[in-house]
Design a protein around this motif. Structure first.
Motif, PDB file in Angstrom:
ATOM      1  N   ASN A 125      -0.780   6.101   8.682  1.00  0.00           N
ATOM      2  CA  ASN A 125       0.135   6.714   7.717  1.00  0.00           C
ATOM      3  C   ASN A 125       0.106   8.234   7.812  1.00  0.00           C
ATOM      4  N   MET A 132       0.843  -1.187   0.000  1.00  0.00           N
ATOM      5  CA  MET A 132       0.000   0.000   0.000  1.00  0.00           C
ATOM      6  C   MET A 132       0.883   1.243   0.000  1.00  0.00           C
ATOM      7  N   ASN A 133       0.506   2.191  -0.815  1.00  0.00           N
ATOM      8  CA  ASN A 133       1.223   3.463  -0.875  1.00  0.00           C
ATOM      9  C   ASN A 133       0.324   4.575  -0.367  1.00  0.00           C
ATOM     10  N   TYR A 170       3.204  10.753   8.657  1.00  0.00           N
ATOM     11  CA  TYR A 170       3.538  11.849   7.751  1.00  0.00           C
ATOM     12  C   TYR A 170       3.480  13.191   8.479  1.00  0.00           C
ATOM     13  N   LEU A 184      -4.679   6.224  -0.268  1.00  0.00           N
ATOM     14  CA  LEU A 184      -4.034   4.954   0.035  1.00  0.00           C
ATOM     15  C   LEU A 184      -4.274   4.098  -1.198  1.00  0.00           C
ATOM     16  N   ARG A 185      -3.196   3.811  -1.915  1.00  0.00           N
ATOM     17  CA  ARG A 185      -3.291   3.136  -3.218  1.00  0.00           C
ATOM     18  C   ARG A 185      -2.633   1.765  -3.120  1.00  0.00           C
ATOM     19  N   ASP A 186      -3.291   0.779  -3.720  1.00  0.00           N
ATOM     20  CA  ASP A 186      -2.749  -0.575  -3.745  1.00  0.00           C
ATOM     21  C   ASP A 186      -3.009  -1.163  -5.123  1.00  0.00           C
ATOM     22  N   GLU A 199       0.010   8.460  -0.372  1.00  0.00           N
ATOM     23  CA  GLU A 199       0.595   9.522  -1.188  1.00  0.00           C
ATOM     24  C   GLU A 199      -0.441  10.591  -1.492  1.00  0.00           C
TER      25      GLU A 199
END
Length: 174
Positions: free
Chosen positions: A115, A1-2, A119, A57-59, A4
């Motif tokens: 997250n 998971m990113n 950050y 949140l990208r997967d 960003e």
């Protein structure tokens, strides 16, 4: 998971995430009374992207969760007895946190918030504030589980829901 910032190319996917979530969950007891085209509006989402305030949140190329995070608060926030008061953009406020409907219940909102806290530490943010509409008990559980502290309940006016009771939460970053 990113975790960003969203980019302009993400706009349609993000808007569709919210609209689909509204369509499929509006009858649920904890639904926050969002309304397609009103909140979150296309202008609100686009401004979040352009101003680099919309996080995702990208997967595997799919945006599974998103929210706008900035220092813009409702005027009623000024009367809350926060441990950390807003000044010089030292506090972030979470707006319209959403998880894509088919991925709910998988801990993605918790992962998103964790997250975001990490950050915020890197950005020297002192606290994160937010409000939860009176009936959204699922959001209450999420934020308490993530370490947020209940501060007070306030009557707040938002155009989409009018005057309602909101529970105020704070995460002090140490």
């Amino acid at each position: 998971m990113n975790f960003e910032l969203a980019c302009l190319e993400d706009f349609n996917e993000i808007e569709n995430l919210y609209w689909d979530l509204i369509d499929k969950s509006k009858e649920e007891p904890s639904f926050p009374d969002w309304e397609k085209g009103v909140h979150p509006s296309a202008d609100f989402l686009m401004a979040g992207i352009v101003q680099k305030e919309l996080f995702v949140l990208r997967d595997e190329g799919i945006i599974k969760a998103c929210a706008i995070v900035n220092s813009n608060s409702n005027k009623e926030y000024k009367r809350v007895a926060w441990k950390v008061n807003e000044r010089d953009n030292n506090v972030w406020i979470i707006h319209a946190l959403a998880v894509r409907y088919e991925y709910r219940g998988m801990g993605l909102a918790t992962q998103f918030v964790k997250n975001l806290i990490s950050y915020a530490k890197l950005e020297n943010i002192e606290a994160i504030h937010l409000d939860v509409i009176d009936k959204n008990t699922l959001a209450d559980k999420l934020y308490i589980r993530a370490g947020f502290k209940y501060v007070s309940t306030e009557n707040i006016f938002y155009e989409v829901v009018g005057n309602r009771q909101f529970r105020m939460y704070e995460y002090v970053i140490e």
